[in-house]
Design a protein around this motif. Sequence first.
Motif, PDB file in Angstrom:
ATOM      1  N   CYS A 144      28.617  -8.583  -1.097  1.00 10.28           N
ATOM      2  CA  CYS A 144      27.537  -9.572  -1.160  1.00 10.28           C
ATOM      3  C   CYS A 144      26.289  -9.061  -1.881  1.00 10.28           C
ATOM      4  O   CYS A 144      25.337  -9.825  -2.083  1.00 10.28           O
ATOM      5  CB  CYS A 144      27.150 -10.004   0.256  1.00 10.28           C
ATOM      6  N   ARG A 158      24.776 -14.411  -5.677  1.00 10.31           N
ATOM      7  CA  ARG A 158      23.792 -15.441  -5.320  1.00 10.31           C
ATOM      8  C   ARG A 158      24.568 -16.610  -4.725  1.00 10.31           C
ATOM      9  O   ARG A 158      24.981 -17.527  -5.453  1.00 10.31           O
ATOM     10  CB  ARG A 158      23.002 -15.870  -6.564  1.00 10.31           C
ATOM     11  N   PRO A 159      24.784 -16.583  -3.420  1.00 11.58           N
ATOM     12  CA  PRO A 159      25.639 -17.603  -2.801  1.00 11.58           C
ATOM     13  C   PRO A 159      25.098 -19.014  -3.010  1.00 11.58           C
ATOM     14  O   PRO A 159      23.878 -19.247  -3.014  1.00 11.58           O
ATOM     15  CB  PRO A 159      25.627 -17.224  -1.311  1.00 11.58           C
ATOM     16  N   TYR A 160      26.003 -19.946  -3.187  1.00  9.88           N
ATOM     17  CA  TYR A 160      25.610 -21.352  -3.280  1.00  9.88           C
ATOM     18  C   TYR A 160      25.079 -21.817  -1.932  1.00  9.88           C
ATOM     19  O   TYR A 160      25.584 -21.439  -0.869  1.00  9.88           O
ATOM     20  CB  TYR A 160      26.799 -22.216  -3.691  1.00  9.88           C
ATOM     21  N   THR A 161      24.063 -22.637  -1.984  1.00  7.62           N
ATOM     22  CA  THR A 161      23.508 -23.235  -0.763  1.00  7.62           C
ATOM     23  C   THR A 161      23.532 -24.751  -0.822  1.00  7.62           C
ATOM     24  O   THR A 161      23.144 -25.423   0.131  1.00  7.62           O
ATOM     25  CB  THR A 161      22.067 -22.760  -0.543  1.00  7.62           C
ATOM     26  N   ALA A 162      23.977 -25.297  -1.951  1.00  4.10           N
ATOM     27  CA  ALA A 162      24.093 -26.747  -2.109  1.00  4.10           C
ATOM     28  C   ALA A 162      25.409 -27.045  -2.813  1.00  4.10           C
ATOM     29  O   ALA A 162      25.838 -26.294  -3.695  1.00  4.10           O
ATOM     30  CB  ALA A 162      22.909 -27.298  -2.908  1.00  4.10           C
ATOM     31  N   TRP A 163      26.061 -28.130  -2.411  1.00  2.43           N
ATOM     32  CA  TRP A 163      27.375 -28.474  -2.955  1.00  2.43           C
ATOM     33  C   TRP A 163      27.416 -29.967  -3.273  1.00  2.43           C
ATOM     34  O   TRP A 163      26.802 -30.783  -2.571  1.00  2.43           O
ATOM     35  CB  TRP A 163      28.468 -28.136  -1.941  1.00  2.43           C
ATOM     36  N   HIS A 193      33.188 -24.421  -7.204  1.00  3.55           N
ATOM     37  CA  HIS A 193      32.032 -25.216  -6.792  1.00  3.55           C
ATOM     38  C   HIS A 193      31.967 -26.530  -7.558  1.00  3.55           C
ATOM     39  O   HIS A 193      31.725 -27.601  -6.982  1.00  3.55           O
ATOM     40  CB  HIS A 193      30.751 -24.403  -7.020  1.00  3.55           C
ATOM     41  N   LYS A 207      30.200 -18.146  -1.843  1.00  2.00           N
ATOM     42  CA  LYS A 207      30.221 -19.371  -1.037  1.00  2.00           C
ATOM     43  C   LYS A 207      30.373 -20.618  -1.925  1.00  2.00           C
ATOM     44  O   LYS A 207      29.550 -21.548  -1.900  1.00  2.00           O
ATOM     45  CB  LYS A 207      28.940 -19.481  -0.197  1.00  2.00           C
ATOM     46  N   PRO A 211      31.430 -25.182   1.087  1.00  4.19           N
ATOM     47  CA  PRO A 211      30.640 -25.096   2.320  1.00  4.19           C
ATOM     48  C   PRO A 211      31.426 -24.598   3.524  1.00  4.19           C
ATOM     49  O   PRO A 211      30.854 -24.022   4.451  1.00  4.19           O
ATOM     50  CB  PRO A 211      30.143 -26.528   2.530  1.00  4.19           C
ATOM     51  N   ALA A 243      30.843 -14.728   4.837  1.00  4.96           N
ATOM     52  CA  ALA A 243      30.871 -16.009   4.130  1.00  4.96           C
ATOM     53  C   ALA A 243      32.137 -16.801   4.432  1.00  4.96           C
ATOM     54  O   ALA A 243      32.200 -17.997   4.148  1.00  4.96           O
ATOM     55  CB  ALA A 243      30.762 -15.783   2.622  1.00  4.96           C
ATOM     56  N   TYR A 300      31.171 -28.751  10.252  1.00  2.08           N
ATOM     57  CA  TYR A 300      30.149 -28.405   9.261  1.00  2.08           C
ATOM     58  C   TYR A 300      29.109 -29.518   9.144  1.00  2.08           C
ATOM     59  O   TYR A 300      27.893 -29.260   9.149  1.00  2.08           O
ATOM     60  CB  TYR A 300      30.798 -28.157   7.900  1.00  2.08           C
TER      61      TYR A 300
END
Length: 660
Positions: free
Chosen positions: A281, A285-290, A371, A396, A399, A415, A656
């Motif tokens: 990790c 830069r993990p996704y936070t929006a999908w 993604h 990520k 989600p 993750a 989720y």
Amino acid sequence: MSDFTTDRSSATGLFEAGIAHHRAGRLDEARGFYERTLAAIPRHGDALHLLGVIAIQRQQYAQAFDLICRAIEISEQAIYFDNLGSALFGWGKLTAAAESHQQAIALDPQSFRAHNNLGNVLHRMRLPAAAAASFRAAIVLNADFAEAHSNLGNVLRELAEPEMAAEHCRKAIALNPEFGEAHNNLGNALRTRGKLVEAAECYRRAQRLMPQEAQVPLNLGIVNREMGKPDEGIAYFRQALALRPSWAEAWSNLLFSLSFAEKVTPDAYLREALTFGRIACEAVRPYTAWSIDATPGAPLRVGFVSGDLRSHPVGYFLEGVLAHVDPARVRLYAYSTRPIEDALTARIKPRFAVWRTLVGLNDEQAARAIHDDGIQVLLDLSGHTDSNRLPVFAWKPAPVQASWIGYFASTGLAAIDYVVGDEWVLPPDEAGHFVERPWRLPHGYLCFTPPEPPVEIDASRREAEAPPTFGYLGDFSKVNDRVAAVWAKILRRVPGSKLFLKAFQFGNDAEREAARARFGALGIDSERLVLEGPSPRAEYLAAYNRVDLVLSPFPYPGGTTTAEGLWMGVPVLCKRGDRFLGHLCESVVRSVGLDDWIAADEDDYVAKATGFVHDRRALAALTATLRARVLASSLTDAPRFARTLEDAFAAMWRTYESAA
């Protein structure tokens, strides 16, 4: 005019001095002379180019790219484009690297080095056939080019031509006996052919020649593990990580070995896995929006990431289920991580709405592709096994993420939200073995696809008066010293009995002799052992007709081999484990109602094995009905399992949404 001539003459001397230092490996001195050359003649293309080469040697790929591009602006030379490709290759920009090498070849079709370098890029892009063509082109242009022979040998191994691979590697060694990479690649070819002892010796030679190359101890670790020496394998994997601390492949091999190492507790394993998870990790830069399809009634988008969508245990446990997944509920996406495809691949491809390859994509690119597909639930089907892409999950890209089928311990990645199992492999008191949360499927977490066409069961050889044959038809590296000692005790207690072992390791004399010596030291004469190498699947399954009772090893039992043995009418004995992996065989035998075939400990294992074969009438009665029992069980009920899986995915998604 005279001043200009003097300046150029001086610059030539400076440049030639730089080349002399460069050839001697004195890079700082060489760089100084090249910079002084440029001070005299700012548009000196060769000086810019060789400064770029020094930057490549120092792994300063962005700087190398800039310098060589400036050289190309002055003069478009083949060697400039070739080394530009090398800079891009080191930088991880593979498509651009291939284009640069192709431009070099267009300018100089006789450049055998450019053909070889293009092959290296294509190989890294997981395009082995195209890579082989480039290496062959290099050899046509220069038959004594050892590097191309070695590279061709390495890629031919991947193309299932291990004998030809070994031949090219030996040619490279004949041309250059001190070529460490050729010794390493020869080891790879020999290991593919099951010649593990010879392969290990090749790797040891390579290590002496390339002590700083991490790939060599990695290979030594793998071959030692395959020879049934897991502790030695673990030590080599740690050597590889000492040289490349963040290398995901070395971490995966280490964790895979630790997962079944006798002296490694689940807590100790998890600590190591969490270290991998933190390293994986560090640079993401993990996704936070999908972007999720919110259309009412739209099917859930579910992705499978795997290199084993083929004739492989993962494929065998997927094929039947995929045929019954309701596309109105679940839209399936496949993300294949290796280029190898076969007949099973062809059969399951139509079951996916979308099939993509992650081959040639780096982790960030692969995560972006997933993604952008709007995946809601993403499943890893590999864990820390070969060709996994676990670092992609650190980004990520979906989600909800889960681990299922392909592994049997924690991935170490926070993750990944869930590990999918059942009540037997994921008992509540072992939930702490995972960073992932347990998700338990009812009636077992595996669904076996019965082979087609069916392999006939031959019951005639199970004659009551004949001494029984115990068997294990799987990877012999799972047979540790404790298992061998327990099996030897069983053989000693059942006079005249035999042990039939069928494994890829027994495809050559050295491994067979090592196994005979190992059991000989335990008091078992070699005539009581039947050792056989690998064979096509139908022949392998038919070999169960020569077995009365399958002995599953521990702590790494059989999963697929257990299902196959039961389907072939042969009961399987296992020992109760203390973690997911150790419960694997338990889950399979429980799913067909054979709970009494689970031994509590080693003494019970010996007692059950001897007791079951002593009552030959009861054993025969069980084997006569076992295939029908398997086919009527949850283990092969694909329609019900597909509904169970759909419900699980939907429940994960609701969980989720409710938390979002």
